[in-house]
Design a protein around this motif. Structure first.
Motif, short mmCIF file in Angstrom:
data_model
loop_
_atom_site.label_atom_id
_atom_site.label_comp_id
_atom_site.label_asym_id
_atom_site.label_seq_id
_atom_site.Cartn_x
_atom_site.Cartn_y
_atom_site.Cartn_z
N ASP A 1 0.86 -1.18 0.00
CA ASP A 1 0.00 0.00 0.00
C ASP A 1 0.90 1.24 0.00
OD1 ASP A 1 -1.38 2.16 2.12
OD2 ASP A 1 -2.73 1.38 0.57
N PRO A 2 0.81 2.09 -1.00
CA PRO A 2 1.72 3.24 -1.10
C PRO A 2 1.69 4.13 0.14
CG PRO A 2 0.52 2.95 -3.14
CD PRO A 2 -0.10 2.01 -2.16
N ALA A 3 0.52 4.37 0.70
CA ALA A 3 0.41 5.24 1.86
C ALA A 3 1.11 4.62 3.07
CB ALA A 3 -1.06 5.51 2.19
N ASN A 4 0.94 3.31 3.25
CA ASN A 4 1.59 2.64 4.37
C ASN A 4 3.11 2.63 4.19
OD1 ASN A 4 1.58 0.90 6.83
ND2 ASN A 4 2.36 -0.63 5.40
N MET A 5 3.56 2.39 2.96
CA MET A 5 5.00 2.41 2.70
C MET A 5 5.58 3.80 2.97
SD MET A 5 7.11 1.26 -0.73
CE MET A 5 6.98 -0.51 -0.40
N ALA A 6 4.87 4.83 2.57
CA ALA A 6 5.34 6.20 2.83
C ALA A 6 5.43 6.47 4.33
CB ALA A 6 4.40 7.20 2.17
N ARG A 7 4.48 5.94 5.10
CA ARG A 7 4.52 6.13 6.56
C ARG A 7 5.75 5.43 7.15
NH1 ARG A 7 -1.31 5.77 6.08
NH2 ARG A 7 -1.22 3.49 6.30
N HIS A 8 6.08 4.26 6.64
CA HIS A 8 7.27 3.55 7.13
C HIS A 8 8.54 4.36 6.86
CE1 HIS A 8 6.48 -0.38 8.90
NE2 HIS A 8 5.38 -0.40 8.18
N PHE A 9 8.63 4.92 5.68
CA PHE A 9 9.81 5.73 5.37
C PHE A 9 9.84 6.99 6.23
CE2 PHE A 9 10.49 2.93 1.87
CZ PHE A 9 11.82 3.09 1.51
N ALA A 10 8.68 7.58 6.48
CA ALA A 10 8.63 8.80 7.29
C ALA A 10 9.11 8.55 8.71
CB ALA A 10 7.20 9.34 7.31
N VAL A 11 8.74 7.40 9.28
CA VAL A 11 9.11 7.09 10.67
C VAL A 11 10.49 6.46 10.76
CG1 VAL A 11 8.52 5.66 12.66
CG2 VAL A 11 6.72 6.88 11.44
N ASN A 12 10.71 5.40 9.98
CA ASN A 12 11.93 4.60 10.16
C ASN A 12 13.16 5.12 9.42
OD1 ASN A 12 10.82 2.47 11.84
ND2 ASN A 12 9.66 1.83 10.04
N ALA A 13 12.97 5.97 8.44
CA ALA A 13 14.11 6.50 7.68
C ALA A 13 14.25 8.01 7.84
CB ALA A 13 13.98 6.12 6.20
N VAL A 14 13.22 8.75 7.39
CA VAL A 14 13.28 10.21 7.52
C VAL A 14 13.37 10.62 8.98
CG1 VAL A 14 12.13 12.37 6.98
CG2 VAL A 14 12.01 10.47 5.36
N GLY A 15 12.66 9.90 9.85
CA GLY A 15 12.73 10.20 11.28
C GLY A 15 14.15 10.12 11.81
N THR A 16 14.86 9.08 11.42
CA THR A 16 16.26 8.94 11.84
C THR A 16 17.11 10.09 11.31
OG1 THR A 16 16.13 6.53 11.99
CG2 THR A 16 18.32 7.49 11.68
N ALA A 17 16.89 10.45 10.04
CA ALA A 17 17.65 11.55 9.45
C ALA A 17 17.43 12.85 10.22
CB ALA A 17 17.25 11.73 7.99
N LEU A 18 16.19 13.11 10.61
CA LEU A 18 15.89 14.34 11.35
C LEU A 18 16.48 14.32 12.75
CD1 LEU A 18 12.18 14.95 10.29
CD2 LEU A 18 14.25 16.09 9.43
N LEU A 19 16.51 13.15 13.37
CA LEU A 19 17.12 13.06 14.70
C LEU A 19 18.62 13.34 14.61
CD1 LEU A 19 15.33 9.94 16.24
CD2 LEU A 19 14.91 12.37 16.72
N ILE A 20 19.27 12.78 13.59
CA ILE A 20 20.70 13.05 13.42
C ILE A 20 20.92 14.53 13.12
CG2 ILE A 20 22.74 12.56 12.01
CD1 ILE A 20 21.55 9.74 11.55
N LYS A 21 20.08 15.08 12.27
CA LYS A 21 20.20 16.49 11.89
C LYS A 21 20.13 17.41 13.10
CE LYS A 21 17.79 20.10 9.23
NZ LYS A 21 16.66 20.38 8.28
N HIS A 22 19.17 17.17 13.99
CA HIS A 22 18.92 18.11 15.07
C HIS A 22 19.61 17.76 16.40
CE1 HIS A 22 16.13 20.61 12.85
NE2 HIS A 22 15.56 19.52 12.39
N PHE A 23 19.94 16.49 16.61
CA PHE A 23 20.49 16.10 17.91
C PHE A 23 21.99 15.80 17.88
CE2 PHE A 23 15.99 15.47 18.45
CZ PHE A 23 15.75 15.86 19.77
N SER A 24 22.56 15.54 16.71
CA SER A 24 24.00 15.23 16.68
C SER A 24 24.84 16.43 17.11
CB SER A 24 24.43 14.77 15.28
OG SER A 24 24.22 15.79 14.31
N GLY A 25 24.29 17.63 16.99
CA GLY A 25 25.01 18.81 17.47
C GLY A 25 25.19 18.84 18.97
#
Length: 284
Positions: free
Chosen positions: A145-169
């Protein structure tokens, strides 16, 4: 996090205890003390002090002696593994339940990061989702399901990227430090022999690539920092209770001990890597 067997425990929490002090001149005694807020013990040279913190020189075989006394930040601290990591480290925790942590809200993540007083020598991202909005992982291509797949990327991939972006400092500019993100062995492309779980697998593979790429940039500004993905094994949590099957599982406390033991043994040469709960490198 995944349905992969994690087998027997190789490095229990007690393995982080200190080693005998170096030999040398003098009549000082080796005194064994527990650092407040941490379960590990370390051997130091000198006499016992009157305060809570031990005095003298700590002797340790690895980074554990340094990181055990420093500050930890656990992101996703209300989950099974996150809560166990928070208890084991005595660090600072962030969670959706207590702090409104939302991986898809970048402005909110930025505010949370700005509210913290660093540096933190150990930051662990214990977020992630196998089921989102009650949708189980796919067993066949027809279930994509495209919507479900997009949610997985938002949480499990993009979410990690944003945590690194804002917290690695919040990591120190100098000195050893580690930023670890809980991934899953099913995110390995080379280790995929069963198929299925397409959205989760793909999102976790993307998460691993994000970590690998971010580690290269981070090394330029923080050469002693380590950024890694780590597979915690099959842990008895709400995330895996319906998918563990016959695979051996460990408690969140055991998983936390394993994760910390692996992280405490990593150095700058390991940054950008993908490691299992037992310290073994996982193929991408």
């Amino acid at each position: 996090m995944s349905g992969v067997s994690c087998g027997a425990l190789l490095w229990p929490l007690s393995a982080r205890a200190g080693l005998p002090a170096r030999s040398g001149a003098g009549k000082k005694k080796n005194v064994r003390q527990t650092v407040p807020g941490h379960g590990a013990q370390y051997t130091r040279t000198g006499r016992k002090g009157k305060g809570d913190l031990p005095q003298g020189v700590f002797v340790a075989a690895n980074r554990a002696s340094f990181l055990a006394m420093e500050r930890s930040l656990i992101i996703g601290a209300s989950g099974g593994i996150g809560a166990a990591l928070l208890e084991a480290t005595g660090g600072v925790g962030l969670s959706r339940r207590d702090d409104g942590l939302e991986l898809t809200d970048e402005a909110g993540l930025a505010r949370l990061a700005a509210s913290l007083h660093g540096p933190f020598d150990r930051i662990i991202d214990a977020t992630g989702a196998l089921e989102i909005a009650g949708v189980p992982p796919e067993k066949a291509l027809s279930q994509i399901d495209p919507a479900n797949m997009a949610r997985h990327f938002a949480v499990n991939a993009v979410g990690t990227a944003l945590l690194i972006k804002h917290f690695s400092g919040l990591l120190p500019r100098r000195g050893p430090s580690v930023f670890a993100s809980l991934s899953a062995r099913v995110g390995s492309i080379g280790d995929n022999r069963l198929g299925g779980w397409i959205s989760y697998r793909a999102a976790k593979a993307a998460q691993n690539q994000i970590i690998r790429t971010a580690a290269i940039e981070m090394a330029r500004k923080r050469p002693e920092a380590v950024l890694v993905a780590i597979h915690p094994g099959t842990v008895r949590t709400a995330l895996t209770e319906r998918y563990a099957g016959s695979h051996p599982t460990v408690s969140p406390a055991e998983a936390a001990a394993n994760i910390l033991n692996v992280l405490d043994r990593l150095g700058p040469a390991d940054t950008g890597g993908f490691f299992a709960w037992d310290g073994q490198a996982i193929v991408w």
